[in-house]
Design an enzyme around this catalytic site. Sequence first.
Site, PDB file in Angstrom:
ATOM      1  N   GLY A 176      14.930  -4.896   9.880  1.00  0.00           N
ATOM      2  CA  GLY A 176      14.468  -5.087   8.493  1.00  0.00           C
ATOM      3  C   GLY A 176      12.942  -5.751   8.420  1.00  0.00           C
ATOM      4  O   GLY A 176      12.241  -5.677   7.671  1.00  0.00           O
ATOM      5  N   ASP A 177      12.846  -6.585   9.497  1.00  0.00           N
ATOM      6  CA  ASP A 177      11.724  -7.312   9.479  1.00  0.00           C
ATOM      7  C   ASP A 177      10.227  -6.307   9.697  1.00  0.00           C
ATOM      8  O   ASP A 177       9.163  -6.394   9.001  1.00  0.00           O
ATOM      9  CB  ASP A 177      11.597  -8.435  10.622  1.00  0.00           C
ATOM     10  CG  ASP A 177      12.353  -9.652  10.207  1.00  0.00           C
ATOM     11  OD1 ASP A 177      12.061 -10.069   9.143  1.00  0.00           O
ATOM     12  OD2 ASP A 177      12.882 -10.291  11.068  1.00  0.00           O
ATOM     13  N   THR A 178      10.842  -5.338  10.739  1.00  0.00           N
ATOM     14  CA  THR A 178       9.646  -4.505  10.977  1.00  0.00           C
ATOM     15  C   THR A 178       9.246  -3.461   9.792  1.00  0.00           C
ATOM     16  O   THR A 178       8.243  -3.312   9.421  1.00  0.00           O
ATOM     17  CB  THR A 178       9.987  -3.551  12.088  1.00  0.00           C
ATOM     18  OG1 THR A 178      10.498  -4.501  13.284  1.00  0.00           O
ATOM     19  CG2 THR A 178       9.222  -2.530  12.447  1.00  0.00           C
ATOM     20  N   GLY A 181       7.299  -5.758   7.392  1.00  0.00           N
ATOM     21  CA  GLY A 181       5.928  -5.895   7.844  1.00  0.00           C
ATOM     22  C   GLY A 181       4.960  -4.459   7.635  1.00  0.00           C
ATOM     23  O   GLY A 181       3.867  -4.625   7.382  1.00  0.00           O
TER      24      GLY A 181
END
Length: 407
Positions: A176-178, A181
Amino acid sequence: MNGGQDASTTGALDGIRVLELGSLIAGPYAGRLLGDLGADVIKIEAPDRPDPLRTWGQAEQDGHHFFWTVHARNKRCITLDLRVPDGQQVFLDLVAQSDVVIENFRPGTLERWGLGYDILARRNPGIVLARVSGYGQTGPLAGRAGYASVAEAVSGFRHLNGYPDQPPPRIALSLGDTLGGMFAVQGVLAALVARHATGRGQVVDVALNEACLAVQESTIPDYDRGGIVRGPSGTRLEGIAPSNLYATRDGSWVVIAANQDTVFARLCAVMGQPELAANPRFADHVARGRNQDELDDLIAQWVAVQDSSTLVDRLTDAGVVAGPVNTVADVVEDPQLLAREMIVDHYDERIGAAVRGPGVVPKLSATPGSVRSAGAPTPGTHNAEVYRELLGRDAEDQARLRAAGVI
């Protein structure tokens, strides 16, 4: 803006300066992607609170974790306390000479420090502010803290993973972070293009839960028009056949993706069963989807007596899309990835040696990206350089700021 890079290593974003305020994954990943493409990324850490990412990852040496090498590469690292007036003024001086600010604080944090977009734009009308948060800058949940694991869950993304009637597992990454970003970088690049026409920057607002939702293909129209709640399907996609994992004689796993009619006919020929391609149960995409279990069983029986060392080559030579399920030990020796410079050295100053990591994506023909440096070994490594180069602050002035805890 002057990116401060050597001319021999410039990339497509040479001349773009980025101030990265983020910590952990989403913000630093966005900064890494921009840095890979040539931007001058200046990572800002609080003097008393370095990015926790410095202590993440499973491999470490004498307390130095090598996860840091990947997401802090191509960045200059400075310390600056944005919670105090002197630090806020220094930051605004940096904003005046930059193009992009990336932050992934809880919404309202910058405003509480007197550093909201209106203040930044007053100092630099062209500034692009990329904001990554759990739920976005507006809406009833905007003020909630958000992490990738929760974003994947509330977006419906996690519900699609795993096997029916089992707890939905996570992939062993902060996906989810990737995704957040990556969407932040997409927004930054679009905002920089728009700035050419307007002369003004803007806010790029990325929510982790929305980033996870945006990649879910047809789940919403399937539900809206068909009442279908897409669920986990294990190692395959429902109705897409054959496209699955199959175990070879030596226990290895091979993916065979032959769901297109012509490719399926080639698979049948390799299996020595060309008549399957004309069988009404498997003759077209819809029929194969309806009889997916039977078809998977037939292919699994055939694969089970094949050797993994030769199977993929046989299938590939016949025009069937297939590949092994590699571990990272296989990946770092993959000749295709090596030829494409996707396994590259990062010279790590902390240990005085090279650390292998992932290469740059995408590949640009005229202005390729590059890995020019690994992450700065300590917070504030580039304080003297950046504060002198950009703000003209001499050693005495920097010593004063350091003594006051500002840098």
